[in-house]
Design a protein around this motif. Structure first.
Motif, PDB file in Angstrom:
ATOM      1  N   ARG A  26      20.661  -5.031  30.846  1.00  0.00           N
ATOM      2  CA  ARG A  26      21.972  -5.500  31.301  1.00  0.00           C
ATOM      3  C   ARG A  26      22.346  -6.815  30.633  1.00  0.00           C
ATOM      4  N   HIS A  27      21.367  -7.636  30.373  1.00  0.00           N
ATOM      5  CA  HIS A  27      21.615  -8.939  29.745  1.00  0.00           C
ATOM      6  C   HIS A  27      21.438  -8.911  28.229  1.00  0.00           C
ATOM      7  N   GLN A  28      21.112  -7.742  27.682  1.00  0.00           N
ATOM      8  CA  GLN A  28      20.845  -7.599  26.246  1.00  0.00           C
ATOM      9  C   GLN A  28      19.761  -8.569  25.784  1.00  0.00           C
ATOM     10  N   ALA A  29      18.779  -8.757  26.664  1.00  0.00           N
ATOM     11  CA  ALA A  29      17.604  -9.576  26.345  1.00  0.00           C
ATOM     12  C   ALA A  29      16.466  -8.635  25.965  1.00  0.00           C
ATOM     13  N   ALA A  30      15.665  -9.044  25.010  1.00  0.00           N
ATOM     14  CA  ALA A  30      14.598  -8.184  24.506  1.00  0.00           C
ATOM     15  C   ALA A  30      13.329  -8.317  25.328  1.00  0.00           C
ATOM     16  N   TYR A  31      12.709  -7.193  25.621  1.00  0.00           N
ATOM     17  CA  TYR A  31      11.358  -7.189  26.130  1.00  0.00           C
ATOM     18  C   TYR A  31      10.455  -7.458  24.933  1.00  0.00           C
ATOM     19  N   CYS A  32       9.612  -8.477  25.021  1.00  0.00           N
ATOM     20  CA  CYS A  32       8.729  -8.826  23.918  1.00  0.00           C
ATOM     21  C   CYS A  32       7.563  -7.840  23.866  1.00  0.00           C
ATOM     22  N   ILE A  33       7.502  -7.080  22.802  1.00  0.00           N
ATOM     23  CA  ILE A  33       6.419  -6.127  22.588  1.00  0.00           C
ATOM     24  C   ILE A  33       5.205  -6.892  22.075  1.00  0.00           C
ATOM     25  N   THR A  79      14.867  -3.295  24.683  1.00  0.00           N
ATOM     26  CA  THR A  79      15.897  -3.427  25.714  1.00  0.00           C
ATOM     27  C   THR A  79      17.129  -4.180  25.218  1.00  0.00           C
ATOM     28  N   ALA A  80      17.188  -4.446  23.930  1.00  0.00           N
ATOM     29  CA  ALA A  80      18.284  -5.246  23.365  1.00  0.00           C
ATOM     30  C   ALA A  80      18.715  -4.646  22.026  1.00  0.00           C
ATOM     31  N   ALA A  99      14.341 -13.267  23.920  1.00  0.00           N
ATOM     32  CA  ALA A  99      13.255 -12.315  24.147  1.00  0.00           C
ATOM     33  C   ALA A  99      12.347 -12.895  25.214  1.00  0.00           C
ATOM     34  N   VAL A 100      11.885 -12.060  26.127  1.00  0.00           N
ATOM     35  CA  VAL A 100      11.029 -12.516  27.219  1.00  0.00           C
ATOM     36  C   VAL A 100       9.653 -11.871  27.077  1.00  0.00           C
ATOM     37  N   SER A 159      15.496  -2.479  32.975  1.00  0.00           N
ATOM     38  CA  SER A 159      16.938  -2.285  33.165  1.00  0.00           C
ATOM     39  C   SER A 159      17.660  -3.622  33.285  1.00  0.00           C
ATOM     40  N   LEU A 160      17.018  -4.593  33.968  1.00  0.00           N
ATOM     41  CA  LEU A 160      17.598  -5.924  34.099  1.00  0.00           C
ATOM     42  C   LEU A 160      17.758  -6.563  32.713  1.00  0.00           C
ATOM     43  N   LEU A 161      16.720  -6.459  31.892  1.00  0.00           N
ATOM     44  CA  LEU A 161      16.798  -6.992  30.526  1.00  0.00           C
ATOM     45  C   LEU A 161      17.916  -6.307  29.741  1.00  0.00           C
TER      46      LEU A 161
END
Length: 243
Positions: free
Chosen positions: A154-161, A174-175, A135-136, A150-152
């Motif tokens: 593609r990598h199945q990385a989470a946007y940190c809410i 995003t994941a 998560a970023v 969209s970049l996240l």
């Protein structure tokens, strides 16, 4: 798909008489914490990355089903700003392996002054082993862009809410999992205040929505002052029927 509610860190002296009985040795706090909650976010790793043996010890000591998220070291995020991450990622992967079935998510918190750099983020996420969930957490507003989301994805990385003073609360997943950090409801001071029942009821609805979409949901309270994180986490668990 599960819902995991906990706090950011666990070893706070001011949690005595809130979560810990008087006189409980610091070394026993994690076991006491794990009897009440099923997940925790390790924050001390940001300041000093633990030894491999520490992760192995947590794996053996924590109860079945417990999940630990870990904050990436500041040497990677704030020192190198994700540049040339290979050495750090090799060390992280080694420790992640030791954590075994207790591992949850690697939190990568970027510094407030780090502006958007899609190429650097893309390179970093490409270098992270696929078996590590990431998560970023972005602190600079330039990252708030559809191309970044969209970049996240593609990598199945989470946007940190996030929720907290001067931080954007963007309800974007995003994941295959959602990652939420609740830094406190105080509009002037980060990590301050206690969430009201109305606030927590609102978050309850959001969490149910994400979980209903088939996502694991990880939620960590970071308003540790006065034991607010503990009380808020327990209230939220009760609202979700997790208590």
């Amino acid at each position: 798909m599960g819902i995991h509610i906990g706090t950011s860190g666990w070893s706070y002296d001011h949690w005595e008489n809130v979560l810990y009985p008087p006189g409980l040795p610091a070394r026993d706090r994690l076991q006491h914490y794990a009897a009440r909650f099923g997940t925790v976010e390790l924050n001390a790793s940001f300041y000093r990355w633990p030894r491999d043996t520490s992760f192995a010890s947590w794996r053996s000591r924590l109860p079945p089903g417990f999940m630990m998220s870990v904050k990436a070291p500041r040497g990677l995020t704030h020192g190198r700003k994700l540049y040339g991450p290979e050495v750090w990622l090799e060390r992280i992967a080694r420790c992640w392996h030791e954590l075994g079935d207790k591992r949850a998510v690697l939190l990568v918190q970027l510094p407030p002054q780090m502006e958007r750099d899609d190429a650097r983020l893309d390179y970093f996420l490409s270098a992270v082993p696929g078996w590590i969930r990431v998560a970023v957490e972005f602190r600079h507003p330039s990252w708030e862009h559809q191309e970044v989301f969209s970049l996240l994805e593609r990598h199945q990385a989470a946007y940190c809410i996030m929720s907290g003073a001067n931080l954007p609360c963007i309800l974007r997943t995003t994941a295959p999992f959602a990652y939420v950090r609740l830094h406190g409801p105080d509009h002037q001071h980060l990590y301050g205040g206690s969430y009201s029942d109305a606030d927590l009821g609102w978050w309850t609805d959001r969490i149910r929505e994400w979980n209903g979409q088939g996502k694991d949901v990880f939620v960590y309270f970071n308003n540790d002052g006065g034991g607010n994180a503990v009380r808020n986490a327990e209230t939220l668990r009760g609202f979700l029927g997790e208590g």
